[in-house]
Design a protein around this motif. Sequence first.
Motif, PDB file in Angstrom:
ATOM      1  N   LEU A   1      -0.715   2.007  10.109  1.00 31.77           N
ATOM      2  CA  LEU A   1      -1.843   2.710   9.495  1.00 31.77           C
ATOM      3  C   LEU A   1      -2.401   3.774  10.437  1.00 31.77           C
ATOM      4  O   LEU A   1      -2.670   4.899  10.020  1.00 31.77           O
ATOM      5  CB  LEU A   1      -2.948   1.730   9.102  1.00 31.77           C
ATOM      6  N   VAL A   2      -2.567   3.424  11.703  1.00 27.65           N
ATOM      7  CA  VAL A   2      -3.104   4.385  12.676  1.00 27.65           C
ATOM      8  C   VAL A   2      -2.131   5.541  12.859  1.00 27.65           C
ATOM      9  O   VAL A   2      -2.542   6.704  12.899  1.00 27.65           O
ATOM     10  CB  VAL A   2      -3.425   3.699  14.020  1.00 27.65           C
ATOM     11  N   ASP A   3      -0.850   5.246  12.935  1.00 29.88           N
ATOM     12  CA  ASP A   3       0.152   6.308  13.075  1.00 29.88           C
ATOM     13  C   ASP A   3       0.107   7.236  11.865  1.00 29.88           C
ATOM     14  O   ASP A   3       0.105   8.463  12.014  1.00 29.88           O
ATOM     15  CB  ASP A   3       1.551   5.700  13.234  1.00 29.88           C
ATOM     16  N   GLY A   4       0.040   6.674  10.672  1.00 34.72           N
ATOM     17  CA  GLY A   4      -0.037   7.496   9.461  1.00 34.72           C
ATOM     18  C   GLY A   4      -1.302   8.326   9.417  1.00 34.72           C
ATOM     19  O   GLY A   4      -1.281   9.499   9.042  1.00 34.72           O
ATOM     20  N   TRP A   5      -2.434   7.726   9.814  1.00 34.32           N
ATOM     21  CA  TRP A   5      -3.724   8.427   9.844  1.00 34.32           C
ATOM     22  C   TRP A   5      -3.667   9.608  10.800  1.00 34.32           C
ATOM     23  O   TRP A   5      -4.091  10.725  10.480  1.00 34.32           O
ATOM     24  CB  TRP A   5      -4.814   7.432  10.243  1.00 34.32           C
ATOM     25  N   LEU A   6      -3.118   9.380  11.973  1.00 37.32           N
ATOM     26  CA  LEU A   6      -3.006  10.434  12.978  1.00 37.32           C
ATOM     27  C   LEU A   6      -2.084  11.550  12.498  1.00 37.32           C
ATOM     28  O   LEU A   6      -2.402  12.735  12.626  1.00 37.32           O
ATOM     29  CB  LEU A   6      -2.486   9.822  14.284  1.00 37.32           C
TER      30      LEU A   6
ATOM     31  N   ALA B   1      -1.007  10.418  -0.065  1.00 39.85           N
ATOM     32  CA  ALA B   1      -0.785   9.598  -1.257  1.00 39.85           C
ATOM     33  C   ALA B   1      -0.297   8.193  -0.915  1.00 39.85           C
ATOM     34  O   ALA B   1      -0.709   7.225  -1.557  1.00 39.85           O
ATOM     35  CB  ALA B   1       0.203  10.287  -2.191  1.00 39.85           C
ATOM     36  N   GLY B   2       0.539   8.035   0.073  1.00 40.57           N
ATOM     37  CA  GLY B   2       1.057   6.725   0.437  1.00 40.57           C
ATOM     38  C   GLY B   2       0.169   5.942   1.380  1.00 40.57           C
ATOM     39  O   GLY B   2       0.303   4.725   1.508  1.00 40.57           O
ATOM     40  N   LEU B   3      -0.746   6.619   2.042  1.00 48.85           N
ATOM     41  CA  LEU B   3      -1.597   6.000   3.059  1.00 48.85           C
ATOM     42  C   LEU B   3      -2.956   5.568   2.510  1.00 48.85           C
ATOM     43  O   LEU B   3      -3.553   4.607   2.997  1.00 48.85           O
ATOM     44  CB  LEU B   3      -1.803   7.003   4.202  1.00 48.85           C
ATOM     45  N   LEU B   4      -3.449   6.276   1.503  1.00 45.52           N
ATOM     46  CA  LEU B   4      -4.808   6.067   0.992  1.00 45.52           C
ATOM     47  C   LEU B   4      -4.793   5.464  -0.405  1.00 45.52           C
ATOM     48  O   LEU B   4      -3.899   5.753  -1.190  1.00 45.52           O
ATOM     49  CB  LEU B   4      -5.551   7.407   0.950  1.00 45.52           C
ATOM     50  N   THR B   5      -5.819   4.665  -0.709  1.00 48.75           N
ATOM     51  CA  THR B   5      -5.952   4.136  -2.067  1.00 48.75           C
ATOM     52  C   THR B   5      -6.329   5.284  -3.006  1.00 48.75           C
ATOM     53  O   THR B   5      -6.900   6.295  -2.574  1.00 48.75           O
ATOM     54  CB  THR B   5      -7.042   3.050  -2.135  1.00 48.75           C
ATOM     55  N   PRO B   6      -6.027   5.146  -4.289  1.00 47.61           N
ATOM     56  CA  PRO B   6      -6.377   6.210  -5.237  1.00 47.61           C
ATOM     57  C   PRO B   6      -7.877   6.504  -5.283  1.00 47.61           C
ATOM     58  O   PRO B   6      -8.274   7.635  -5.561  1.00 47.61           O
ATOM     59  CB  PRO B   6      -5.891   5.663  -6.582  1.00 47.61           C
ATOM     60  N   ASP B   7      -8.715   5.494  -5.004  1.00 45.31           N
ATOM     61  CA  ASP B   7     -10.167   5.691  -5.034  1.00 45.31           C
ATOM     62  C   ASP B   7     -10.764   5.820  -3.631  1.00 45.31           C
ATOM     63  O   ASP B   7     -11.941   5.542  -3.416  1.00 45.31           O
ATOM     64  CB  ASP B   7     -10.845   4.562  -5.798  1.00 45.31           C
ATOM     65  N   PHE B   8      -9.972   6.292  -2.681  1.00 44.20           N
ATOM     66  CA  PHE B   8     -10.400   6.478  -1.293  1.00 44.20           C
ATOM     67  C   PHE B   8     -11.728   7.216  -1.235  1.00 44.20           C
ATOM     68  O   PHE B   8     -11.931   8.195  -1.948  1.00 44.20           O
ATOM     69  CB  PHE B   8      -9.323   7.280  -0.548  1.00 44.20           C
TER      70      PHE B   8
ATOM     71  N   THR C   1     -14.068   5.082  11.566  1.00 45.24           N
ATOM     72  CA  THR C   1     -14.067   3.697  11.114  1.00 45.24           C
ATOM     73  C   THR C   1     -13.462   3.701   9.722  1.00 45.24           C
ATOM     74  O   THR C   1     -13.869   4.492   8.863  1.00 45.24           O
ATOM     75  CB  THR C   1     -15.493   3.112  11.074  1.00 45.24           C
ATOM     76  N   LEU C   2     -12.484   2.850   9.520  1.00 43.36           N
ATOM     77  CA  LEU C   2     -11.734   2.839   8.271  1.00 43.36           C
ATOM     78  C   LEU C   2     -11.733   1.432   7.679  1.00 43.36           C
ATOM     79  O   LEU C   2     -11.630   0.449   8.419  1.00 43.36           O
ATOM     80  CB  LEU C   2     -10.287   3.278   8.527  1.00 43.36           C
ATOM     81  N   ARG C   3     -11.833   1.346   6.365  1.00 46.16           N
ATOM     82  CA  ARG C   3     -11.718   0.051   5.686  1.00 46.16           C
ATOM     83  C   ARG C   3     -10.347  -0.029   5.049  1.00 46.16           C
ATOM     84  O   ARG C   3      -9.894   0.908   4.382  1.00 46.16           O
ATOM     85  CB  ARG C   3     -12.806  -0.119   4.621  1.00 46.16           C
ATOM     86  N   ILE C   4      -9.696  -1.156   5.256  1.00 45.58           N
ATOM     87  CA  ILE C   4      -8.360  -1.380   4.740  1.00 45.58           C
ATOM     88  C   ILE C   4      -8.452  -2.218   3.465  1.00 45.58           C
ATOM     89  O   ILE C   4      -9.197  -3.196   3.415  1.00 45.58           O
ATOM     90  CB  ILE C   4      -7.500  -2.125   5.787  1.00 45.58           C
ATOM     91  N   ALA C   5      -7.709  -1.832   2.458  1.00 41.67           N
ATOM     92  CA  ALA C   5      -7.583  -2.602   1.214  1.00 41.67           C
ATOM     93  C   ALA C   5      -6.090  -2.763   0.942  1.00 41.67           C
ATOM     94  O   ALA C   5      -5.402  -1.774   0.697  1.00 41.67           O
ATOM     95  CB  ALA C   5      -8.284  -1.916   0.057  1.00 41.67           C
ATOM     96  N   GLY C   6      -5.617  -3.983   1.023  1.00 43.01           N
ATOM     97  CA  GLY C   6      -4.182  -4.214   0.867  1.00 43.01           C
ATOM     98  C   GLY C   6      -3.446  -3.620   2.048  1.00 43.01           C
ATOM     99  O   GLY C   6      -3.722  -3.951   3.191  1.00 43.01           O
ATOM    100  N   ASP C   7      -2.562  -2.691   1.773  1.00 45.68           N
ATOM    101  CA  ASP C   7      -1.801  -2.042   2.847  1.00 45.68           C
ATOM    102  C   ASP C   7      -2.146  -0.559   2.975  1.00 45.68           C
ATOM    103  O   ASP C   7      -1.387   0.215   3.529  1.00 45.68           O
ATOM    104  CB  ASP C   7      -0.301  -2.224   2.624  1.00 45.68           C
ATOM    105  N   ARG C   8      -3.330  -0.175   2.461  1.00 45.96           N
ATOM    106  CA  ARG C   8      -3.754   1.227   2.509  1.00 45.96           C
ATOM    107  C   ARG C   8      -5.183   1.351   3.008  1.00 45.96           C
ATOM    108  O   ARG C   8      -5.933   0.385   3.049  1.00 45.96           O
ATOM    109  CB  ARG C   8      -3.667   1.854   1.121  1.00 45.96           C
ATOM    110  N   LEU C   9      -5.549   2.565   3.328  1.00 47.01           N
ATOM    111  CA  LEU C   9      -6.924   2.852   3.750  1.00 47.01           C
ATOM    112  C   LEU C   9      -7.749   3.189   2.520  1.00 47.01           C
ATOM    113  O   LEU C   9      -7.323   3.977   1.672  1.00 47.01           O
ATOM    114  CB  LEU C   9      -6.922   4.018   4.740  1.00 47.01           C
ATOM    115  N   ALA C  10      -8.958   2.574   2.439  1.00 46.95           N
ATOM    116  CA  ALA C  10      -9.772   2.713   1.242  1.00 46.95           C
ATOM    117  C   ALA C  10     -11.088   3.458   1.466  1.00 46.95           C
ATOM    118  O   ALA C  10     -11.656   4.005   0.525  1.00 46.95           O
ATOM    119  CB  ALA C  10     -10.078   1.334   0.667  1.00 46.95           C
ATOM    120  N   GLU C  11     -11.568   3.456   2.719  1.00 49.75           N
ATOM    121  CA  GLU C  11     -12.866   4.061   2.988  1.00 49.75           C
ATOM    122  C   GLU C  11     -12.873   4.579   4.417  1.00 49.75           C
ATOM    123  O   GLU C  11     -12.227   4.020   5.290  1.00 49.75           O
ATOM    124  CB  GLU C  11     -13.956   2.993   2.805  1.00 49.75           C
TER     125      GLU C  11
END
Length: 140
Positions: free
Chosen positions: A8-13, A24-31, A113-123
């Motif tokens: 997740l951190v690698d994808g975010w960076l 699209a693959g890293l974030l939830t649709p309602d990010f 600061t990031l919130r994780i939901a499942g295997d993606r970032l949500a907030e």
Amino acid sequence: MTTNVSELVDGWLRLWNGELDRAAGLLTPDFRVHAALMGGGDGSALSGPEGLAGWIAQTRAAFTSLTFAVEVGPIAQDDLLAVRWTATGTYGGGFPGATAEPGTPIAFTGTDTLRIAGDRLAEYWVNSDIHVLFAQLEVS
């Protein structure tokens, strides 16, 4: 937490370093974004992968060779993830209110600061040393 924090951190960076197709693959649709925006908004208008990718593209447009790197972290607890980052680059022009010459080197830091939901970032909550960037850009 079963999610691979390193991935997740690698994808975010990589996303912030310009690989916008990762959104699209890293974030939830309602990010959701929580940030103080230049126009005075709170970030609520930036939602979903497309909203964040657009904001990143807009940020990167004013700088050449803008590079983000993790300075501290990741720190993970429950469904939260935090990283302290550094950003370096060169001012390319077009930043609102800036009087610095294009070619001016820039460097500033922040904490995500990031919130994780499942295997993606949500907030996403961001605190950056924007005043340092403004001083380098001679924003009046």
